[in-house]
Motif scaffolding. Structure first.
Motif, PDB file in Angstrom:
ATOM      1  N   GLU A  71       0.806  -1.179  -0.015  1.00 49.37           N
ATOM      2  CA  GLU A  71      -0.047  -0.088   0.216  1.00 49.37           C
ATOM      3  C   GLU A  71       0.843   1.165   0.197  1.00 49.37           C
ATOM      4  O   GLU A  71       2.001   1.229   0.446  1.00 49.37           O
ATOM      5  CB  GLU A  71      -0.814  -0.042   1.280  1.00 49.37           C
ATOM      6  CG  GLU A  71      -1.823  -1.140   1.019  1.00 49.37           C
ATOM      7  CD  GLU A  71      -2.756  -0.991   2.411  1.00 49.37           C
ATOM      8  OE1 GLU A  71      -3.914  -1.445   2.408  1.00 49.37           O
ATOM      9  OE2 GLU A  71      -2.397  -0.665   3.448  1.00 49.37           O
ATOM     10  N   GLY A 107      -7.395   1.926  -6.218  1.00 47.69           N
ATOM     11  CA  GLY A 107      -8.144   2.866  -5.165  1.00 47.69           C
ATOM     12  C   GLY A 107      -7.923   4.387  -5.545  1.00 47.69           C
ATOM     13  O   GLY A 107      -7.278   4.735  -6.394  1.00 47.69           O
ATOM     14  N   VAL A 112      -3.660   3.738  -1.333  1.00 49.07           N
ATOM     15  CA  VAL A 112      -3.812   2.974  -2.539  1.00 49.07           C
ATOM     16  C   VAL A 112      -3.422   1.494  -2.223  1.00 49.07           C
ATOM     17  O   VAL A 112      -2.439   1.348  -1.642  1.00 49.07           O
ATOM     18  CB  VAL A 112      -3.644   3.738  -3.695  1.00 49.07           C
ATOM     19  CG1 VAL A 112      -4.373   4.874  -3.726  1.00 49.07           C
ATOM     20  CG2 VAL A 112      -2.243   3.766  -3.695  1.00 49.07           C
ATOM     21  N   GLN A 113      -4.050   0.558  -2.962  1.00 49.63           N
ATOM     22  CA  GLN A 113      -3.380  -0.806  -3.260  1.00 49.63           C
ATOM     23  C   GLN A 113      -2.164  -0.829  -4.322  1.00 49.63           C
ATOM     24  O   GLN A 113      -2.740  -0.244  -5.336  1.00 49.63           O
ATOM     25  CB  GLN A 113      -4.392  -1.880  -3.276  1.00 49.63           C
ATOM     26  CG  GLN A 113      -5.288  -1.910  -1.880  1.00 49.63           C
ATOM     27  CD  GLN A 113      -6.511  -2.763  -2.388  1.00 49.63           C
ATOM     28  OE1 GLN A 113      -6.977  -2.712  -3.428  1.00 49.63           O
ATOM     29  NE2 GLN A 113      -6.703  -3.677  -1.538  1.00 49.63           N
ATOM     30  N   SER A 149      -7.944  -4.456  -5.416  1.00 46.29           N
ATOM     31  CA  SER A 149      -9.195  -4.448  -5.957  1.00 46.29           C
ATOM     32  C   SER A 149      -9.129  -4.495  -7.560  1.00 46.29           C
ATOM     33  O   SER A 149      -8.655  -3.639  -8.193  1.00 46.29           O
ATOM     34  CB  SER A 149      -9.908  -3.234  -5.736  1.00 46.29           C
ATOM     35  OG  SER A 149     -11.309  -3.141  -6.111  1.00 46.29           O
TER      36      SER A 149
END
Length: 222
Positions: A71, A107, A112-113, A149
């Motif tokens: 992340e 994200g 964020v990923q 995601s």
């Protein structure tokens, strides 16, 4: 263009999946220590051509062990600033210089990923797929649950584009699932045809009865 096959790569096996409306159906799998790997892969490719005689294109699914998930904190808005923030976060995180890495972001932020892979891993996977004539067009990965995601996207293979990326990761379904779907679909079609046949028969019977009722009335007229 979306590739109609996916070539899944691990250090133990190489698998081929075929895109269907429900998901990805296994075509076959080859052990990487197969005595004649080239011949086994050629047979796998022939199986793909049996499903898609007009030709095959594949997205390469990188070995899970080769993809790092992490992340990063990024600023809102400017995509270039987001990319720069991720690059800074990746410094020193791997044995590679940041320029030697490819990454994808999921994200909106501020956290964020990030999915990360070495460019040399991409190059090796692409060269392998091209050597065995699987026509690779894009590079992806399958993330662990809750780590990313969507489907991590590491870009198109040079000269293959434009390639449309899939929103979600691979969903593998069995041949049994497809067969059951086909049986249910055939059953629904048969039921619909039976209802239509009964409806036409009923209409014919109603029309015949009406015609017979009119005949005596016509005969009674002076």
């Amino acid at each position: 263009m979306k590739p109609n096959f996916a070539l899944t790569l691990t250090f133990e096996t190489i698998g081929l999946l075929h895109r269907t409306q429900r998901g990805w159906m296994p075509v076959g799998e080859v052990a990487t220590d197969s005595p004649d790997l080239a011949e086994a892969l050629s047979y796998l490719r022939s199986s793909a051509l049996g499903l898609s005689p007009q030709g095959i294109s594949t997205k390469l699914v990188l070995p899970p062990s080769e993809v790092l998930y992490t992340e990063a904190e990024v600023p809102a808005g400017d995509p270039a600033a987001r990319q720069a923030a991720v690059r800074r976060a990746l410094e020193g995180m791997t044995p590679y210089a940041v320029d030697e890495l490819a990454f994808d972001i999921a994200g909106e932020g501020p956290k964020v990923q990030v999915a990360v892979v070495a460019r040399e891993t991409i190059d090796q996977a692409r060269a392998f797929a091209q050597e065995h004539r699987f026509n690779p067009v894009s590079i992806v990965a399958v993330p662990p649950p809750d780590r990313f995601s969507g489907e991590p996207w590491f870009g198109e293979v040079a000269g293959a584009g434009p390639v449309e990326r899939d929103e979600g990761p691979l969903v593998i379904i069995s041949r049994e699932t497809l067969r059951d779907d086909a049986v249910r679909s055939a059953g629904r079609k048969a039921s619909r045809a039976e209802r239509q046949t009964k409806g036409r028969a009923k209409d014919d019977a109603t029309g015949k009865a009406a015609a017979e009722a009119e005949e005596p009335a016509a005969a009674a007229e002076p």
